[in-house]
Design an enzyme around this catalytic site. Structure first.
Site, PDB file in Angstrom:
ATOM      1  N   GLU A   1       9.849  -3.689  10.118  1.00  0.00           N
ATOM      2  CA  GLU A   1      10.225  -2.393   9.525  1.00  0.00           C
ATOM      3  C   GLU A   1      10.753  -1.456  10.606  1.00  0.00           C
ATOM      4  O   GLU A   1      10.108  -1.269  11.661  1.00  0.00           O
ATOM      5  CB  GLU A   1       8.990  -1.782   8.815  1.00  0.00           C
ATOM      6  CG  GLU A   1       9.316  -0.434   8.180  1.00  0.00           C
ATOM      7  CD  GLU A   1       8.256   0.064   7.201  1.00  0.00           C
ATOM      8  OE1 GLU A   1       7.270  -0.663   6.935  1.00  0.00           O
ATOM      9  OE2 GLU A   1       8.423   1.195   6.705  1.00  0.00           O
TER      10      GLU A   1
ATOM     11  N   GLU B   1      -0.954  -5.276   8.946  1.00  0.00           N
ATOM     12  CA  GLU B   1      -0.039  -4.625   9.888  1.00  0.00           C
ATOM     13  C   GLU B   1      -0.521  -4.813  11.319  1.00  0.00           C
ATOM     14  O   GLU B   1      -1.728  -4.760  11.595  1.00  0.00           O
ATOM     15  CB  GLU B   1       0.029  -3.120   9.589  1.00  0.00           C
ATOM     16  CG  GLU B   1       0.633  -2.810   8.234  1.00  0.00           C
ATOM     17  CD  GLU B   1       0.782  -1.313   7.974  1.00  0.00           C
ATOM     18  OE1 GLU B   1       0.479  -0.488   8.878  1.00  0.00           O
ATOM     19  OE2 GLU B   1       1.200  -0.960   6.862  1.00  0.00           O
TER      20      GLU B   1
ATOM     21  N   ASP C   1      -1.069  -6.011  -0.030  1.00  0.00           N
ATOM     22  CA  ASP C   1      -1.335  -5.361   1.253  1.00  0.00           C
ATOM     23  C   ASP C   1      -2.828  -5.151   1.430  1.00  0.00           C
ATOM     24  O   ASP C   1      -3.523  -4.730   0.493  1.00  0.00           O
ATOM     25  CB  ASP C   1      -0.652  -3.979   1.279  1.00  0.00           C
ATOM     26  CG  ASP C   1       0.569  -3.964   2.155  1.00  0.00           C
ATOM     27  OD1 ASP C   1       0.649  -4.778   3.103  1.00  0.00           O
ATOM     28  OD2 ASP C   1       1.465  -3.136   1.891  1.00  0.00           O
TER      29      ASP C   1
ATOM     30  N   LYS D   1      -1.044  -9.162   3.215  1.00  0.00           N
ATOM     31  CA  LYS D   1      -0.229  -8.686   4.345  1.00  0.00           C
ATOM     32  C   LYS D   1      -1.075  -7.739   5.182  1.00  0.00           C
ATOM     33  O   LYS D   1      -1.803  -6.906   4.637  1.00  0.00           O
ATOM     34  CB  LYS D   1       1.033  -7.981   3.842  1.00  0.00           C
ATOM     35  CG  LYS D   1       1.869  -7.410   4.984  1.00  0.00           C
ATOM     36  CD  LYS D   1       3.291  -7.074   4.568  1.00  0.00           C
ATOM     37  CE  LYS D   1       3.445  -5.780   3.824  1.00  0.00           C
ATOM     38  NZ  LYS D   1       2.996  -4.593   4.551  1.00  0.00           N
TER      39      LYS D   1
ATOM     40  N   ASP E   1       0.853  -1.200   0.000  1.00  0.00           N
ATOM     41  CA  ASP E   1       0.000   0.000   0.000  1.00  0.00           C
ATOM     42  C   ASP E   1       0.890   1.252   0.000  1.00  0.00           C
ATOM     43  O   ASP E   1       0.398   2.376  -0.041  1.00  0.00           O
ATOM     44  CB  ASP E   1      -1.020  -0.011   1.145  1.00  0.00           C
ATOM     45  CG  ASP E   1      -0.387  -0.036   2.513  1.00  0.00           C
ATOM     46  OD1 ASP E   1       0.854  -0.196   2.612  1.00  0.00           O
ATOM     47  OD2 ASP E   1      -1.130   0.092   3.511  1.00  0.00           O
ATOM     48  N   SER E   2       2.218   1.030   0.002  1.00  0.00           N
ATOM     49  CA  SER E   2       3.141   2.144  -0.253  1.00  0.00           C
ATOM     50  C   SER E   2       2.844   2.772  -1.607  1.00  0.00           C
ATOM     51  O   SER E   2       3.348   3.843  -1.922  1.00  0.00           O
ATOM     52  CB  SER E   2       4.595   1.666  -0.202  1.00  0.00           C
ATOM     53  OG  SER E   2       4.799   0.559  -1.059  1.00  0.00           O
TER      54      SER E   2
HETATM   55  O1  KIV Z   1       3.644  -1.078   1.559  1.00  0.00           O
HETATM   56  C1  KIV Z   1       4.823  -1.462   1.492  1.00  0.00           C
HETATM   57  O2  KIV Z   1       5.542  -1.249   0.513  1.00  0.00           O
HETATM   58  C2  KIV Z   1       5.359  -2.199   2.622  1.00  0.00           C
HETATM   59  C3  KIV Z   1       6.834  -2.438   2.645  1.00  0.00           C
HETATM   60  C4  KIV Z   1       7.512  -1.224   3.132  1.00  0.00           C
HETATM   61  C5  KIV Z   1       7.176  -3.627   3.460  1.00  0.00           C
HETATM   62  O3  KIV Z   1       4.630  -2.561   3.507  1.00  0.00           O
END
Ligand code: KIV
Length: 300
Positions: A184, A117, A85, A115, A46-47
């Site tokens: 992280e 968090e 994510d 993924k 989600d970056s």
């Molecule tokens: O969203 C993302 O790119 C991430 C990485 C920084 C692990 O969660």
């Protein structure tokens, strides 16, 4: 056809002491290159909020955004395991809602895993997704969706109690069935100790060399991130300069009439001649008013 990387292979890599490489991707062409380079895990992070969509944080990223980009990446990835994510508030409300949303990333997006968090509060959700057959990657330390609660993008696990909490969360995620955990912005000795404790692999970003794998954000790696890079990132290319130079040279060529050349243009096909095209053009010019002759630039 090459076989898809599996979660079981990543666990086996940890047992053998192999290092896992993960990279983010958000679109078809880069995902294709990453896959062809043999990278085993692609994260549709989600970056994308910061790197591609121009937001300051990942918080505005929606499930629709993630689906859109996950589909592009999974169309490209033939071998890599694609992890998508789950965006902010798509998994924190209830385990049922999380399952429905994770299911969409897998079923519609084509992701092979998701993924999430955080630790304690989402452990039950992780177990629920795993029971439903969805592989889950955890994410501890700096969890960007909680950036406002954490007070900024800074190093985590800075006190004994925070380290204790990190260990507890990591173990709880492993016991809930997570197949890997991103660590992280965690001090390297802490990340190494967590990695040694767990049976599942840790994948670090700003967490030192003691993790079982490393992940980087693609735009950092390629030199496409505006402004200074975060301390934990390394640029392996300067694509920003290459892109700027290419764009400038294209503009120059257009202005100078050097683009397109004949080689980049198409002549008339065999059954169409210049006279026919000119006759059509003349008829249209006459319809717009005037003789149909092309006005000359000197005003005659
Ligand atoms: O969203 C993302 O790119 C991430 C990485 C920084 C692990 O969660």
């Amino acid at each position: 056809m090459t076989a898809r990387v599996t979660v079981a292979e990543l666990l086996a890599m940890k047992r053998r002491g192999g290092r896992i490489v993960m990279l983010t991707a958000y679109d078809y062409p880069t995902a294709r290159l990453i896959d062809q380079a043999g990278i085993p895990v692609i994260l549709v992070g989600d970056s994308l909020g910061n790197t591609v969509l121009g937001y300051e944080t990942t918080i505005p990223v929606t499930l629709a955004d993630m689906l859109h980009h996950t589909k592009a990446v999974t169309r490209a990835a033939r071998r890599a395991l694609v992890v998508a994510d789950m965006p902010f508030l798509t998994y924190q409300v209830t385990p049922d809602e999380a399952l429905r949303n994770a299911g969409r990333l897998v079923q519609e997006g084509g992701a092979h895993a998701v993924k999430v968090e955080g630790g304690g509060p989402i452990v039950e959700t992780v177990a629920r997704l795993v029971r439903a057959g969805i592989p889950v990657m955890g994410h501890l330390g700096l969890t960007p969706q909680s950036v406002h609660a954490l007070g900024g993008f800074r190093l985590q696990a800075r006190t004994a109690s925070a380290v204790e909490q990190l260990f507890a969360d990591a173990l709880a995620l492993e016991e809930a069935g997570a197949f890997a955990i991103v660590l992280e912005l965690v001090p390297a000795p802490v990340a190494r100790a967590v990695s040694e404790l767990l049976r599942i692999p840790t994948i670090g970003i700003g967490a030192g060399a003691g993790c079982d794998g490393q992940v980087q954000v693609l735009t950092d790696l390629l030199g496409l991130t505006p402004g200074p890079l975060p301390r934990h990132a390394r640029a392996y290319a300067d694509l920003a300069s290459i892109v700027s130079d290419a764009v400038r040279r294209f503009a120059e060529d257009v202005r100078d009439g050097a683009f397109p050349s004949e080689a980049e243009s198409f002549g008339l096909p065999r059954d169409l001649d210049v006279e026919t095209v000119e006759a059509i053009a003349r008829a249209y010019r006459a319809r717009r008013g005037g003789s149909g002759d092309v006005p000359r630039s000197d005003g005659d």
